[in-house]
Design a protein around this motif. Structure first.
Motif, PDB file in Angstrom:
ATOM      1  N   MET A 165      45.644  46.274  46.896  1.00  0.00           N
ATOM      2  CA  MET A 165      44.968  45.168  46.464  1.00  0.00           C
ATOM      3  C   MET A 165      43.521  45.838  46.111  1.00  0.00           C
ATOM      4  O   MET A 165      43.090  46.752  46.534  1.00  0.00           O
ATOM      5  CB  MET A 165      44.586  44.299  47.502  1.00  0.00           C
ATOM      6  CG  MET A 165      43.830  43.106  47.061  1.00  0.00           C
ATOM      7  SD  MET A 165      43.617  41.870  48.624  1.00  0.00           S
ATOM      8  CE  MET A 165      42.521  42.662  49.555  1.00  0.00           C
ATOM      9  N   SER A 166      43.049  45.302  44.925  1.00  0.00           N
ATOM     10  CA  SER A 166      41.725  45.888  44.425  1.00  0.00           C
ATOM     11  C   SER A 166      40.809  44.471  44.076  1.00  0.00           C
ATOM     12  O   SER A 166      41.608  43.464  43.882  1.00  0.00           O
ATOM     13  CB  SER A 166      41.884  46.841  43.184  1.00  0.00           C
ATOM     14  OG  SER A 166      42.472  45.870  42.032  1.00  0.00           O
ATOM     15  N   GLY A 167      39.767  44.705  44.096  1.00  0.00           N
ATOM     16  CA  GLY A 167      38.769  43.456  43.641  1.00  0.00           C
ATOM     17  C   GLY A 167      37.323  43.517  43.594  1.00  0.00           C
ATOM     18  O   GLY A 167      36.823  44.733  43.805  1.00  0.00           O
ATOM     19  N   THR A 168      36.580  42.672  43.282  1.00  0.00           N
ATOM     20  CA  THR A 168      35.380  42.685  43.290  1.00  0.00           C
ATOM     21  C   THR A 168      34.509  41.626  43.739  1.00  0.00           C
ATOM     22  O   THR A 168      35.321  40.397  43.940  1.00  0.00           O
ATOM     23  CB  THR A 168      34.837  42.726  41.782  1.00  0.00           C
ATOM     24  OG1 THR A 168      35.218  41.702  40.948  1.00  0.00           O
ATOM     25  CG2 THR A 168      35.421  43.885  40.866  1.00  0.00           C
TER      26      THR A 168
ATOM     27  N   ALA B  38      36.948  38.197  43.780  1.00  0.00           N
ATOM     28  CA  ALA B  38      38.435  38.252  42.724  1.00  0.00           C
ATOM     29  C   ALA B  38      39.081  39.339  43.126  1.00  0.00           C
ATOM     30  O   ALA B  38      38.689  40.609  43.136  1.00  0.00           O
ATOM     31  CB  ALA B  38      37.929  38.096  41.478  1.00  0.00           C
ATOM     32  N   VAL B  39      40.466  39.195  43.517  1.00  0.00           N
ATOM     33  CA  VAL B  39      41.156  40.205  43.841  1.00  0.00           C
ATOM     34  C   VAL B  39      42.429  40.237  42.885  1.00  0.00           C
ATOM     35  O   VAL B  39      42.937  39.141  42.591  1.00  0.00           O
ATOM     36  CB  VAL B  39      41.585  40.377  45.306  1.00  0.00           C
ATOM     37  CG1 VAL B  39      40.129  40.538  46.139  1.00  0.00           C
ATOM     38  CG2 VAL B  39      42.407  39.128  45.759  1.00  0.00           C
ATOM     39  N   GLU B  40      43.133  41.512  42.821  1.00  0.00           N
ATOM     40  CA  GLU B  40      44.489  41.513  42.452  1.00  0.00           C
ATOM     41  C   GLU B  40      45.465  42.124  43.176  1.00  0.00           C
ATOM     42  O   GLU B  40      45.236  43.165  43.963  1.00  0.00           O
ATOM     43  CB  GLU B  40      44.333  42.312  40.956  1.00  0.00           C
ATOM     44  CG  GLU B  40      45.544  42.364  40.179  1.00  0.00           C
ATOM     45  CD  GLU B  40      45.334  43.105  38.885  1.00  0.00           C
ATOM     46  OE1 GLU B  40      46.538  43.361  38.231  1.00  0.00           O
ATOM     47  OE2 GLU B  40      44.489  43.343  38.441  1.00  0.00           O
TER      48      GLU B  40
ATOM     49  N   LEU C  25      42.347  48.212  48.803  1.00  0.00           N
ATOM     50  CA  LEU C  25      43.071  48.309  49.900  1.00  0.00           C
ATOM     51  C   LEU C  25      44.419  49.317  49.790  1.00  0.00           C
ATOM     52  O   LEU C  25      45.047  48.789  48.797  1.00  0.00           O
ATOM     53  CB  LEU C  25      43.434  46.927  50.287  1.00  0.00           C
ATOM     54  CG  LEU C  25      44.536  46.848  51.684  1.00  0.00           C
ATOM     55  CD1 LEU C  25      43.354  46.920  52.821  1.00  0.00           C
ATOM     56  CD2 LEU C  25      45.056  45.315  51.969  1.00  0.00           C
ATOM     57  N   HIS C  26      44.397  50.437  50.580  1.00  0.00           N
ATOM     58  CA  HIS C  26      45.422  51.227  50.298  1.00  0.00           C
ATOM     59  C   HIS C  26      46.253  51.303  51.537  1.00  0.00           C
ATOM     60  O   HIS C  26      45.999  50.811  52.657  1.00  0.00           O
ATOM     61  CB  HIS C  26      44.764  52.649  50.106  1.00  0.00           C
ATOM     62  CG  HIS C  26      44.360  52.976  48.612  1.00  0.00           C
ATOM     63  ND1 HIS C  26      43.074  52.544  48.435  1.00  0.00           N
ATOM     64  CD2 HIS C  26      44.731  53.277  47.407  1.00  0.00           C
ATOM     65  CE1 HIS C  26      42.615  52.797  47.136  1.00  0.00           C
ATOM     66  NE2 HIS C  26      43.653  53.250  46.658  1.00  0.00           N
ATOM     67  N   GLY C  27      47.696  51.993  51.203  1.00  0.00           N
ATOM     68  CA  GLY C  27      48.316  52.026  52.284  1.00  0.00           C
ATOM     69  C   GLY C  27      48.815  53.455  52.329  1.00  0.00           C
ATOM     70  O   GLY C  27      48.008  54.462  52.078  1.00  0.00           O
ATOM     71  N   ARG C  28      50.040  53.786  53.155  1.00  0.00           N
ATOM     72  CA  ARG C  28      50.719  55.192  52.927  1.00  0.00           C
ATOM     73  C   ARG C  28      50.814  55.827  51.712  1.00  0.00           C
ATOM     74  O   ARG C  28      50.870  55.070  50.848  1.00  0.00           O
ATOM     75  CB  ARG C  28      51.960  55.019  53.636  1.00  0.00           C
ATOM     76  CG  ARG C  28      52.684  56.225  54.004  1.00  0.00           C
ATOM     77  CD  ARG C  28      53.999  56.171  54.682  1.00  0.00           C
ATOM     78  NE  ARG C  28      53.967  55.438  55.723  1.00  0.00           N
ATOM     79  CZ  ARG C  28      55.018  54.906  56.411  1.00  0.00           C
ATOM     80  NH1 ARG C  28      56.241  54.998  55.848  1.00  0.00           N
ATOM     81  NH2 ARG C  28      54.703  54.265  57.416  1.00  0.00           N
TER      82      ARG C  28
END
Length: 288
Positions: A279-282, A242-244, A270-273
């Motif tokens: 995005m975050s999730g479990t 599950a991700v947001e 998931l990170h960028g600059r």
């Protein structure tokens, strides 16, 4: 809500769906249609190979957990552009996604793919609904997906906003596990294997028509790349991911994926600059 199922004899074509989407820019109702679409589909080996290469999966015997979404994409588009669907396709925002891999995904051939919409909810920026996609083989449900979509143009009186989830416990330590570069043409390259030619993904020029300063990556491309990078950490089956989706990935961009250790349960980000969260999730077992 009782679903009235319509069985199609072949996968609908995408150009006609995009044509209808181009001319349907208004909210036309306040209720989701009691319509579901079903079709018998098979994974095309050449298309599957192109998808694997584009999303970083490489060769392998098991089907990528995100591939059924692409297999069902034309059915989803056909439903979202149906004359009874109240919300315009262009402008919908993908907020969340939950994929359940119920059994090992081998070579998918002759499966029944079904799509319907449910769970209309008020949202501070409009209304949301869930687009539910399921894949069944002769043994029963094999894979399921809930995509939560936001329509910003709609305001429906009488809808209640969903109850906020309780505060989550402190996150475990996440470790950077993969880094990749999303080039300026990432949206166009992914569109060729997904069929998703939303203008916001294709070029800076077309994205500006919809209020974005530059093209943004498909959320499902980010998720596919993430699943590919975590495939040694995720279970083979009986799990859900599950991700947001938070801030869009502006192209071009460098991305860093962090995750907890391999196991039945885990978390990812998931990170960028400038440490911008995209995005975050479990992941964890499917509740029995």
């Amino acid at each position: 809500m009782a679903i009235h199922w319509q069985t199609l004899t072949r996968n609908p074509d995408l150009p006609s769906a995009y044509l209808k989407a181009a001319f349907n820019r208004k909210v036309t109702g306040e209720r989701l249609p009691e319509l579901g679409l079903r079709c018998s589909l098979s994974a095309d080996p050449r298309h599957l190979a192109a998808y694997r290469e584009r999303c970083g999966f490489g060769e392998g015997g098991m089907l990528p957990a995100t591939y059924p979404h692409v297999l069902a994409f034309a059915l989803q588009m056909h439903l979202l552009t149906d004359k009874h669907f109240p919300f315009p396709l262009l402008g919908l925002v993908h907020l969340r996604n939950r994929i359940q891999v119920l059994r090992p995904l081998g070579g998918v051939a002759g499966v029944r793919v079904s799509v319907h919409a449910q769970n209309l909810q008020a949202h501070e920026k409009g209304v949301t609904f869930d687009l539910v996609t399921q894949v069944d083989d002769p043994l029963g449900p094999l894979w399921q997906e809930h995509s939560t979509m936001l329509c910003r143009q709609a305001r429906i009186e009488g809808l209640s906003q969903p109850v906020q989830a309780p505060a989550q416990p402190a996150e475990p330590a996440l470790v950077a596990v993969h880094r990749w570069y999303a080039a300026a043409d990432t949206g166009r390259r992914y569109a060729r294997v997904s069929g998703d030619y939303n203008p916001i993904h294709l070029s800076a020029l077309s994205a500006r028509l919809f209020g974005f300063p530059t093209a943004i990556a498909h959320g499902m491309w980010s998720l596919a790349q993430t699943v590919a990078a975590l495939r040694e950490r995720l279970p083979r089956s009986n799990y859900q991911l599950a991700v947001e989706f938070h801030k869009p990935v502006r192209l071009p961009s460098e991305l860093i994926l962090s995750a907890s250790a391999a196991g039945l349960d885990g978390q990812l980000a998931l990170h960028g600059r400038d440490d911008l969260l995209h995005m975050s999730g479990t992941w964890g077992p499917v509740a029995q």
